[in-house]
Write a protein that holds these residues in place. Structure first.
Motif: not given
Length: 718
Positions: A452-473
């Motif tokens: 589920y966490l890996l899926g969040i990162i994969e789903g927001v990989s192009d998020d301009a606000e947080d491209p790394y989705h720092y909290p999940v990583i």
């Protein structure tokens, strides 16, 4: 005395024939002759023959004597038995199943009744013949009147007799080849004629045949429909079986979840008594503007009290005000932080830190409302980050909040509130990197949570606000850290290690979740906090040290990673102990990269740059002081990789170096020269570096406090 049936009846109900005179009946001929006596009234009431015979001027009437020549006494005796007792004693024995004696007796009785003009007796006999034809004997067969019975009936009955019709109907309806009528050509011709006429009459017509065809077609349609229905039932049954298997699997998972819930409920029950059971937000506020909101908040956090009841009321008021006006005055992370720090800096919290913290922790364990969870999570997070110690995170750990946080992060209602979701992830990370997880905590994390966490990162990989989705990583990084430490401790204690679900997920689903690897490289490139660099390096160490994940990264990303490692190694100063420890970790990660990843295959990426860097690490001391022993050993381990050897170098497969070259590379010659210089100048010696048996332990135990910045030559120059 035993009771008997009451036989008394009125006189009018008694039979009257007993008072009538008797008639003498002479039956038979010279060969068989017998005299019978029968009451006149009885026999005349049944037989028109006797009734007429007893009338004048017949001689029989005067003498009361009738002669029946040509009749059999046995048959007349059977007739009288029927008149007097209303029974027909004609049954044969069970073993006499093929005998036609009963049919013969009944046929003779019918002929006698025909002669005596006794219609009632004829009907009784016909019914008896029909009953007998439907009785199955002990051999299971049905028997019908035979040739003798047919001959008796046809010889002494008129055409169209009911007995004749019955015999013909029986043979027409039930007759088959077993009757073998052809073996009895002496049967009356009238019987064969009647049988033929009856057969033709009952033969199905063309219309009947068409009706049968129609019925057959309808029957076939019904059968086909039934077959189709049965097939559908089979499909449905298979679906039910599959559903049953799925439900069984879900039940197994549910059992684990129930255990987790029972554990949480146990924790809640243990401490529920310490919380006011009336902690409902019954106080209502009517604030007209933002200034009134902040003024009211200041009044609440400045409450001076000693009683726990008043503290609870103040906390209720704080949560009530903040949650009710969250959508109006706490719309940004800054405003929420401002609100929380009002509480942290207020007199209420300063005087009762432990009690307030514990009550807030209990709220986290029990509350389901998103606004309340938002304020509670923000309080715990900012309190933990603001404190010089880790008291709040230790309290959370002791109260078992880790499974609760894992549960909340996965709740659909929480996921819909992005700010709350991110806040809970940050709280999960901060509280988990301070305290070691226990067995119950590890049980709360399953494979689906990691996916589920890996899926969040994969789903927001192009998020301009947080491209790394720092909290999940960061949550994944700290979970890997916990698994690594726990596994190391288990192995040191002689027990089997715990499964690292982060590495397991990458091993089984790595091709689907590549973005996590890309973000690791980007974070390592930009991160200046030592603790986070170490967390990233530990994940990389396990990924490249595991054959199933060694090629997880794209080749281009792998080249970028090598560049980042080279740059960071060059940037670390020599005189800093913290930098030396970090350098050792980088070198421990570099070795499996050089050995197991795609870079070990031609064309080897930056071979010469790697050799120059490794040479620099063992030759760049401080005022001719030798490089530390661990660095030399780790550099030697890296340079012993086969593809970094000088051209033409032959590897001794029998050497105890696990496939590494035993021939000194140019870097090793330089390093040896440096050690010799140090030995001569300062009297120091450096032992040769071999493969360390404690690399994993060193990686696992190398930690740094949060917030400590990594030493850098570039920053020192600035």
């Amino acid at each position: 005395m035993s009771s008997t049936k009451d036989l008394r009846v009125p006189r009018s109900s008694a039979v009257g024939y007993v008072n009538s005179p008797a008639i003498c009946v002479n039956v038979g001929d010279d060969l068989e002759y017998k005299t019978f006596f029968v009451h006149e009234e009885l026999i005349c009431s049944r037989s028109d023959f006797f009734k007429n015979a007893m009338k004048e001027p017949w001689q029989e009437a005067e003498e009361h004597e009738v002669t029946l020549a040509g009749e059999e006494p046995e048959t007349f005796s059977l007739y009288l038995e029927l008149l007097y007792s209303n029974v027909l004693p004609v049954r044969g024995t069970e073993s006499d199943v093929n005998s036609s004696e009963e049919y013969n007796k009944l046929s003779k009785l019918y002929v006698l009744a025909e002669m005596l003009m006794d219609d009632l007796t004829k009907n009784i006999v016909l019914a008896a013949i029909l009953d007998r034809s439907q009785e199955a004997h002990s051999d299971g067969q049905l028997y019908y009147p035979g040739p003798t019975s047919i001959q008796i009936v046809y010889d002494r009955t008129p055409e169209g007799s009911a007995a004749r019709r019955l015999l013909v109907d029986l043979y027409t309806t039930f007759g088959d080849e077993t009757f073998k009528l052809a073996e009895h050509p002496d049967l009356p011709k009238d019987f064969f004629f009647d049988l033929a006429v009856n057969t033709i009459t009952k033969r199905p017509t063309l219309a009947d045949h068409n009706d049968l065809e129609t019925e057959l077609s309808l029957f076939k349609l019904k059968v086909a429909s039934k077959i189709d229905y049965i097939a559908k039932i089979e499909i449905a049954m298979q679906g039910l079986r599959n559903e049953n298997m799925r439900v069984s699997e879900e039940l197994v998972e549910a059992e684990g979840e129930i255990q987790d819930l029972e554990f949480k409920m146990k924790k809640i029950r243990e401490h529920y008594s310490t919380r006011d059971p009336d902690m409902a937000f019954e106080v209502s506020y009517n604030l007209e503007n933002e200034q009134q909101f902040w003024d009211e908040l200041d009044d609440i956090v400045s409450t001076r009290c000693q009683e726990e009841e008043i503290i609870d009321n103040s906390l209720r008021s704080f949560l009530n005000v903040t949650t009710n006006y969250k959508s109006e005055y706490l719309q940004t992370d800054y405003s929420v932080a401002k609100c929380i720090f009002r509480m942290l800096e207020g007199e209420l919290f300063a005087a009762h830190k432990e009690y307030v913290r514990r009550q807030i922790v209990y709220c986290l364990l029990q509350e389901e409302d998103n606004p309340t969870l938002h304020i509670v999570a923000a309080f715990l997070l900012y309190d933990g980050r603001n404190s010089l110690d880790d008291v709040i995170f230790e309290m959370m750990h002791s109260e078992g909040t880790f499974p609760r946080l894992v549960e909340l992060v996965q709740m659909q209602t929480v996921q819909e509130d992005t700010r709350l979701h991110q806040l809970l992830l940050e709280l999960l990370y901060e509280s988990s990197r301070i305290q070691r997880l226990n067995w119950e905590d590890f049980m709360a994390v399953n494979d689906s949570f990691i996916i589920y966490l890996l899926g969040i990162i994969e789903g927001v990989s192009d998020d301009a606000e947080d491209p790394y989705h720092y909290p999940v990583i960061r949550v994944l990084l700290v979970l890997n850290e916990q698994y690594l430490v726990a596994s190391t401790n288990q192995q040191n204690a002689g027990r089997s290690g715990i499964t690292n679900r982060v590495i397991k997920a990458i091993s089984t689903h790595g091709m689907t979740y590549k973005t996590f690897g890309c973000n690791l490289i980007l974070l390592l490139n930009r991160e200046s906090e030592t603790s986070l660099q170490l967390l990233i390096l530990k994940v990389l160490y396990l990924i490249f040290g595991n054959p199933s994940t060694a090629e997880y990264f794209y080749t281009n990303d792998l080249h970028v990673l090598v560049d980042v490692i080279l740059r960071n190694l060059i940037d670390l100063p020599h005189e800093s102990p913290a930098a030396s420890a970090l350098r050792h970790t980088y070198l421990r990660v570099l070795n499996p990269i050089l050995t197991n990843s795609q870079i070990s295959k031609p064309p080897h990426y930056k071979r010469e740059d790697l050799l120059r860097l490794l040479h620099l690490l063992v030759t760049s001391g401080n005022h001719f002081a030798p490089v530390d022993e661990t660095t030399v050993r780790l550099v030697k381990r890296c340079t012993s990789v086969q593809w970094l050897q000088p051209p033409g170098t032959v590897t001794d497969d029998a050497s105890p170096t696990n496939g590494h070259s035993t021939t000194n590379s140019p870097i090793e010659y330089m390093a040896n020269g440096q050690k010799e210089l140090a030995r001569r100048a300062l009297g120091m010696s450096v032992q040769g570096g071999g493969e360390s048996s404690t690399s994993v332990l060193e990686i696992a135990t190398h930690t740094e406090k949060p917030g400590v910045q990594t030493p850098s030559l570039g920053k020192a120059v600035q």
